[in-house]
Motif scaffolding. Structure first.
Motif, PDB file in Angstrom:
ATOM      1  N   PHE A 135       0.853  -1.182   0.000  1.00 50.94           N
ATOM      2  CA  PHE A 135       0.000   0.000   0.000  1.00 50.94           C
ATOM      3  C   PHE A 135       0.890   1.232   0.000  1.00 50.94           C
ATOM      4  CE2 PHE A 135      -1.962   3.582   2.107  1.00 50.94           C
ATOM      5  CZ  PHE A 135      -3.138   3.707   1.394  1.00 50.94           C
ATOM      6  N   ILE A 136       0.552   2.206  -0.843  1.00 43.71           N
ATOM      7  CA  ILE A 136       1.320   3.444  -0.928  1.00 43.71           C
ATOM      8  C   ILE A 136       0.373   4.621  -0.748  1.00 43.71           C
ATOM      9  CG2 ILE A 136       2.747   4.908  -2.429  1.00 43.71           C
ATOM     10  CD1 ILE A 136       3.708   2.219  -3.726  1.00 43.71           C
ATOM     11  N   LEU A 137       0.646   5.409   0.275  1.00 45.18           N
ATOM     12  CA  LEU A 137      -0.163   6.584   0.580  1.00 45.18           C
ATOM     13  C   LEU A 137       0.430   7.789  -0.130  1.00 45.18           C
ATOM     14  CD1 LEU A 137      -2.535   7.791   2.280  1.00 45.18           C
ATOM     15  CD2 LEU A 137      -0.804   8.334   4.003  1.00 45.18           C
ATOM     16  N   SER A 138      -0.153   8.149  -1.267  1.00 41.43           N
ATOM     17  CA  SER A 138       0.372   9.306  -1.987  1.00 41.43           C
ATOM     18  C   SER A 138       0.031  10.599  -1.261  1.00 41.43           C
ATOM     19  CB  SER A 138      -0.176   9.332  -3.415  1.00 41.43           C
ATOM     20  OG  SER A 138       0.508  10.290  -4.198  1.00 41.43           O
ATOM     21  N   LYS A 139      -1.197  10.691  -0.712  1.00 37.79           N
ATOM     22  CA  LYS A 139      -1.569  11.902   0.050  1.00 37.79           C
ATOM     23  C   LYS A 139      -1.007  11.765   1.467  1.00 37.79           C
ATOM     24  CE  LYS A 139      -5.602  12.347   1.783  1.00 37.79           C
ATOM     25  NZ  LYS A 139      -6.999  12.701   2.089  1.00 37.79           N
ATOM     26  N   GLY A 140       0.303  12.035   1.557  1.00 38.93           N
ATOM     27  CA  GLY A 140       1.025  11.717   2.784  1.00 38.93           C
ATOM     28  C   GLY A 140       0.604  12.484   4.006  1.00 38.93           C
ATOM     29  N   HIS A 141      -0.086  13.633   3.834  1.00 35.18           N
ATOM     30  CA  HIS A 141      -0.545  14.379   5.003  1.00 35.18           C
ATOM     31  C   HIS A 141      -1.673  13.653   5.732  1.00 35.18           C
ATOM     32  CE1 HIS A 141      -2.537  15.748   1.332  1.00 35.18           C
ATOM     33  NE2 HIS A 141      -3.610  15.995   2.050  1.00 35.18           N
ATOM     34  N   GLY A 164       4.667  13.233  10.669  1.00 34.52           N
ATOM     35  CA  GLY A 164       3.485  13.812  10.057  1.00 34.52           C
ATOM     36  C   GLY A 164       3.232  13.321   8.645  1.00 34.52           C
ATOM     37  N   HIS A 165       4.258  12.797   8.001  1.00 32.77           N
ATOM     38  CA  HIS A 165       4.136  12.130   6.710  1.00 32.77           C
ATOM     39  C   HIS A 165       4.799  10.759   6.839  1.00 32.77           C
ATOM     40  CE1 HIS A 165       3.488  16.312   5.501  1.00 32.77           C
ATOM     41  NE2 HIS A 165       2.894  15.834   4.420  1.00 32.77           N
ATOM     42  N   PRO A 166       4.417   9.789   6.029  1.00 28.31           N
ATOM     43  CA  PRO A 166       4.978   8.437   6.160  1.00 28.31           C
ATOM     44  C   PRO A 166       6.505   8.466   6.096  1.00 28.31           C
ATOM     45  CG  PRO A 166       3.097   8.415   4.680  1.00 28.31           C
ATOM     46  CD  PRO A 166       3.387   9.853   4.967  1.00 28.31           C
ATOM     47  N   PRO A 167       7.151   7.723   6.986  1.00 26.50           N
ATOM     48  CA  PRO A 167       8.621   7.756   7.055  1.00 26.50           C
ATOM     49  C   PRO A 167       9.282   6.917   5.967  1.00 26.50           C
ATOM     50  CG  PRO A 167       7.775   6.197   8.651  1.00 26.50           C
ATOM     51  CD  PRO A 167       6.574   6.853   8.030  1.00 26.50           C
ATOM     52  N   ALA A 168      10.546   7.224   5.713  1.00 24.30           N
ATOM     53  CA  ALA A 168      11.305   6.498   4.686  1.00 24.30           C
ATOM     54  C   ALA A 168      11.735   5.120   5.154  1.00 24.30           C
ATOM     55  CB  ALA A 168      12.525   7.311   4.274  1.00 24.30           C
ATOM     56  N   ARG A 169      11.822   4.926   6.450  1.00 27.61           N
ATOM     57  CA  ARG A 169      12.282   3.631   6.964  1.00 27.61           C
ATOM     58  C   ARG A 169      11.736   3.423   8.372  1.00 27.61           C
ATOM     59  NH1 ARG A 169      16.477   7.094   6.775  1.00 27.61           N
ATOM     60  NH2 ARG A 169      17.141   6.225   4.782  1.00 27.61           N
ATOM     61  N   GLY A 170      11.775   2.172   8.809  1.00 22.87           N
ATOM     62  CA  GLY A 170      11.407   1.858  10.188  1.00 22.87           C
ATOM     63  C   GLY A 170      10.076   1.175  10.365  1.00 22.87           C
ATOM     64  N   PRO A 217       6.481   1.375   2.411  1.00 20.84           N
ATOM     65  CA  PRO A 217       7.666   1.189   1.571  1.00 20.84           C
ATOM     66  C   PRO A 217       8.355   2.471   1.135  1.00 20.84           C
ATOM     67  CG  PRO A 217       5.668   0.853   0.287  1.00 20.84           C
ATOM     68  CD  PRO A 217       5.231   1.052   1.705  1.00 20.84           C
ATOM     69  N   PHE A 218       7.632   3.605   1.151  1.00 23.82           N
ATOM     70  CA  PHE A 218       8.213   4.859   0.670  1.00 23.82           C
ATOM     71  C   PHE A 218       7.778   6.024   1.553  1.00 23.82           C
ATOM     72  CE2 PHE A 218       7.391   2.301  -3.211  1.00 23.82           C
ATOM     73  CZ  PHE A 218       8.703   2.152  -3.654  1.00 23.82           C
ATOM     74  N   ALA A 219       8.672   7.000   1.683  1.00 25.44           N
ATOM     75  CA  ALA A 219       8.285   8.280   2.270  1.00 25.44           C
ATOM     76  C   ALA A 219       7.508   9.058   1.215  1.00 25.44           C
ATOM     77  CB  ALA A 219       9.524   9.055   2.709  1.00 25.44           C
ATOM     78  N   THR A 220       6.338   9.550   1.573  1.00 21.66           N
ATOM     79  CA  THR A 220       5.515  10.291   0.615  1.00 21.66           C
ATOM     80  C   THR A 220       4.952  11.535   1.295  1.00 21.66           C
ATOM     81  OG1 THR A 220       3.618   8.922   1.232  1.00 21.66           O
ATOM     82  CG2 THR A 220       4.836   8.282  -0.750  1.00 21.66           C
ATOM     83  N   GLY A 221       4.374  12.384   0.518  1.00 19.36           N
ATOM     84  CA  GLY A 221       3.763  13.576   1.082  1.00 19.36           C
ATOM     85  C   GLY A 221       3.925  14.783   0.195  1.00 19.36           C
ATOM     86  N   SER A 222       5.015  14.854  -0.557  1.00 22.24           N
ATOM     87  CA  SER A 222       5.105  15.857  -1.611  1.00 22.24           C
ATOM     88  C   SER A 222       4.213  15.372  -2.733  1.00 22.24           C
ATOM     89  CB  SER A 222       6.552  16.008  -2.081  1.00 22.24           C
ATOM     90  OG  SER A 222       6.641  16.987  -3.093  1.00 22.24           O
ATOM     91  N   LEU A 223       3.051  15.996  -2.872  1.00 21.80           N
ATOM     92  CA  LEU A 223       1.988  15.413  -3.676  1.00 21.80           C
ATOM     93  C   LEU A 223       2.388  15.232  -5.139  1.00 21.80           C
ATOM     94  CD1 LEU A 223      -1.126  17.230  -2.202  1.00 21.80           C
ATOM     95  CD2 LEU A 223      -0.246  14.957  -1.677  1.00 21.80           C
TER      96      LEU A 223
END
Length: 265
Positions: free
Chosen positions: A55-61, A93-99, A104-110
């Motif tokens: 699952f990838i959350l593109s709307k990271g906010h 506040g946005h999905p982290p790059a690791r941990g 799987p990915f840091a996202t939030g820059s739409l």
């Protein structure tokens, strides 16, 4: 995959309540878009995804809704949620790059999430894997050219293992999507790519389930018609719910509303 246990209405309200508690305790806003996305995320994680899926959350906010969905399936615990947005936390506040293995990915820059999802889906196909990919975008980020480029790629590759969810709540950072850069109705533009496109009530659990379970032969898009701030009357369809945290009075009011929603009639 074993037949999943369907979420009850009370379980969804409980998750909504926990989301508000987490944001209130941390003094963090972006609540409206979390509430518009939460119902779908709960169903995706509890009832649709298998162990190897992504699952990838593109709307990271709306990371809060993602964290609550992971909490609802036992991937995060109460102590994790108490550290939301605190110094040194994994629950930023946005999905982290690791941990967190489920992220799987840091996202939030739409505008980036769909490209990541399309690449992941193609990689699964090239590896001979039957794993699925689900990507949740906002409606506002369809004003980003990179999102359309990702759609062109995904359609060209006919990525049948990719499902794109659009949280269509009609509001974005500086106003309504109609006022900022109208493409209304968005789904007409999407259908022009000859893509299996469904439009459902994003707060109707059975409608979301049916859309996810429907047969499809290629890339598909499910447009979730949602309400920003869903479930809390004074936040619904309000621009300030995109930014402002809850005061103590408003938090107590919101919790009282949700308690009435879950009470026997």
């Amino acid at each position: 995959m074993a037949t999943p246990k369907l979420l009850t209405a009370d379980e969804i309200v409980r998750a909504r309540t926990r989301l508000l508690q987490m944001h209130f305790d941390s003094g963090v806003g972006h609540i409206g878009g979390n509430l518009s996305a939460l119902d779908a995320l709960l169903i995706v994680f509890n009832e649709y995804l298998d162990a190897n899926d992504r699952f990838i959350l593109s709307k990271g906010h709306s990371a809060g809704a993602l964290y609550i969905a992971l909490w609802s399936i036992g991937r995060l615990d109460e102590q994790d949620l108490k550290l939301f947005h605190k110094d040194g936390t994994l629950l930023a506040g946005h999905p982290p790059a690791r941990g967190i293995a489920d992220i799987p990915f840091a996202t939030g820059s739409l505008g980036h999430g769909l490209s990541l999802a399309a690449g992941t889906a193609l990689a699964f196909r090239l590896k001979g894997s039957d794993a699925k990919v689900v990507c949740l975008t906002s409606d506002g980020e369809w004003q980003e050219g990179s999102t359309w480029e990702a759609l062109i790629f995904a359609r060209h590759q006919n990525l049948s293992n990719l499902t794109v969810l659009i949280d269509h709540n009609n509001l974005q950072g500086f106003g309504s999507t109609t006022d900022v850069a109208s493409m209304s109705p968005l789904w007409d533009k999407l259908k022009g790519f000859d893509i299996d496109t469904q439009i459902v009530d994003g707060h109707d659990a059975d409608a979301i389930r049916s859309a996810l379970a429907a047969d499809h032969t290629g890339l598909r898009i499910i447009v979730l018609r949602t309400v920003k701030g869903h479930g809390v009357s004074f936040m619904e369809n309000r621009m300030d719910s995109h930014y402002l945290p809850l005061t103590e009075d408003k938090f107590r009011h919101a919790i009282a509303e949700l308690a009435l929603e879950s009470s026997p009639q």
